[in-house]
Design a protein around this motif. Structure first.
Motif, PDB file in Angstrom:
ATOM      1  N   ALA A  93     -18.256  54.923  52.226  1.00 17.08           N
ATOM      2  CA  ALA A  93     -16.902  53.926  51.994  1.00 17.08           C
ATOM      3  C   ALA A  93     -16.826  53.343  50.856  1.00 17.08           C
ATOM      4  O   ALA A  93     -18.113  52.326  50.263  1.00 17.08           O
ATOM      5  N   THR A  95     -14.217  51.449  47.605  1.00 18.78           N
ATOM      6  CA  THR A  95     -12.747  50.860  47.163  1.00 18.78           C
ATOM      7  C   THR A  95     -12.179  51.091  45.925  1.00 18.78           C
ATOM      8  O   THR A  95     -12.873  51.591  45.074  1.00 18.78           O
ATOM      9  N   PRO A 104      -9.210  51.158  50.682  1.00 25.00           N
ATOM     10  CA  PRO A 104     -10.502  51.788  50.953  1.00 25.00           C
ATOM     11  C   PRO A 104     -10.515  53.483  50.311  1.00 25.00           C
ATOM     12  O   PRO A 104      -9.397  53.891  50.226  1.00 25.00           O
ATOM     13  N   ALA A 105     -11.533  53.931  50.004  1.00 22.08           N
ATOM     14  CA  ALA A 105     -11.841  55.107  49.431  1.00 22.08           C
ATOM     15  C   ALA A 105     -12.968  55.966  50.205  1.00 22.08           C
ATOM     16  O   ALA A 105     -14.393  55.479  50.033  1.00 22.08           O
ATOM     17  N   PHE A 106     -12.674  56.702  51.179  1.00 23.68           N
ATOM     18  CA  PHE A 106     -13.948  57.282  52.077  1.00 23.68           C
ATOM     19  C   PHE A 106     -14.013  58.766  51.380  1.00 23.68           C
ATOM     20  O   PHE A 106     -13.355  59.685  50.800  1.00 23.68           O
ATOM     21  N   LYS A 146      -9.094  61.430  55.556  1.00 28.56           N
ATOM     22  CA  LYS A 146      -8.193  61.053  54.686  1.00 28.56           C
ATOM     23  C   LYS A 146      -6.975  60.182  55.204  1.00 28.56           C
ATOM     24  O   LYS A 146      -6.603  59.134  54.751  1.00 28.56           O
ATOM     25  N   GLU A 149      -8.100  56.698  55.599  1.00 26.34           N
ATOM     26  CA  GLU A 149      -8.003  55.985  54.464  1.00 26.34           C
ATOM     27  C   GLU A 149      -6.627  55.516  54.052  1.00 26.34           C
ATOM     28  O   GLU A 149      -6.230  54.289  53.732  1.00 26.34           O
ATOM     29  N   LYS A 152      -5.111  52.681  56.539  1.00 24.69           N
ATOM     30  CA  LYS A 152      -5.656  51.349  56.083  1.00 24.69           C
ATOM     31  C   LYS A 152      -4.933  50.589  54.951  1.00 24.69           C
ATOM     32  O   LYS A 152      -4.739  49.954  54.759  1.00 24.69           O
ATOM     33  N   SER A 153      -4.973  51.677  53.970  1.00 23.74           N
ATOM     34  CA  SER A 153      -4.277  51.351  52.531  1.00 23.74           C
ATOM     35  C   SER A 153      -2.952  50.837  52.935  1.00 23.74           C
ATOM     36  O   SER A 153      -2.466  49.964  52.190  1.00 23.74           O
TER      37      SER A 153
END
Length: 217
Positions: A93, A95, A104-106, A146, A149, A152-153
């Motif tokens: 994880a 950001t 976040p960027a997973f 995705k 992600e 949450k974004s």
């Protein structure tokens, strides 16, 4: 009406004018930020909708294949086939900054690159439906990650949009009008003081002329 604590001086007038300029510049920047955030937020919402539909369809297909596999295999054999998975997944994880919002960027990686390692069993005693179900889950996993992600974004961006909107409204409807009112009040007071000073000077001049020339009206 001007605030009771405003001092009608030129120094205060200069200070308030500088503050008004800063407030108006900040108001424009915040409006631009809010508008750009809204644009990117709507893009994320559309992406979220498309991803959710894909994920739900894929999960529905996987569940259907699992039900077919369970119908065609004894429970003990199915449980044994899934007991010891060969593949492992590691999620990382991070950001990324979008208009001062840390979203976040997973990412993920598998223990081995072999795509067949998703099958933890031999094919002699299992059905093709189980293979289809496992493959469906493997294929939908990146989309699920995705989706998490993007959702949450969307939450973080919505919160930032609301916070920015409140700041814009506070500047637009409270701070800037109050500064403009105070500036107008001080300007009016200074003009009154200047007129009073001119009148006094004229009277003093008249008195001096009378005294110098010894005459009266």
């Amino acid at each position: 009406m001007a605030g009771t604590q405003v001092n009608p001086t030129r120094m205060e007038l200069t200070r308030l004018k500088k503050k008004l300029t800063t407030a108006m510049r900040g108001h424009k920047l915040l409006k631009d930020k809010r508008d750009e955030l809204m644009r990117q937020f709507l893009d994320k919402v559309r992406e979220n909708k498309a991803l959710r539909e894909e994920v739900e369809q894929a999960l529905e297909s996987a569940n259907r294949n699992f039900m077919l596999a369970r119908a065609g295999m004894p429970d003990e054999m199915l449980n044994t086939a899934l007991l010891a998975p060969k593949q492992e997944v590691t999620i990382s994880a991070g950001t990324q900054n979008v208009m001062s919002v840390e979203i976040p960027a997973f990412d993920f990686k598998t223990r081995t690159p072999d795509p067949n390692d998703i099958y933890s069993y031999g094919f002699a005693f299992t059905t093709g439906d189980l293979d289809d179900a496992i493959r469906s889950l493997s294929e939908v996993f990146p989309k699920m990650l995705k989706l998490a992600e993007v959702e949450k974004s969307c939450q973080l961006m919505a919160a930032e949009i609301e916070k920015t909107r409140r700041r814009v409204n506070a500047l637009e409807h409270v701070m800037i009008p109050e500064l403009q009112t105070n500036i107008k009040y001080i300007t009016m007071k200074l003009d009154e003081n200047e007129r009073s000073t001119q009148i006094r000077l004229m009277k003093v001049k008249d008195m001096m002329l009378k005294e110098a020339h010894h005459y009266e009206n």
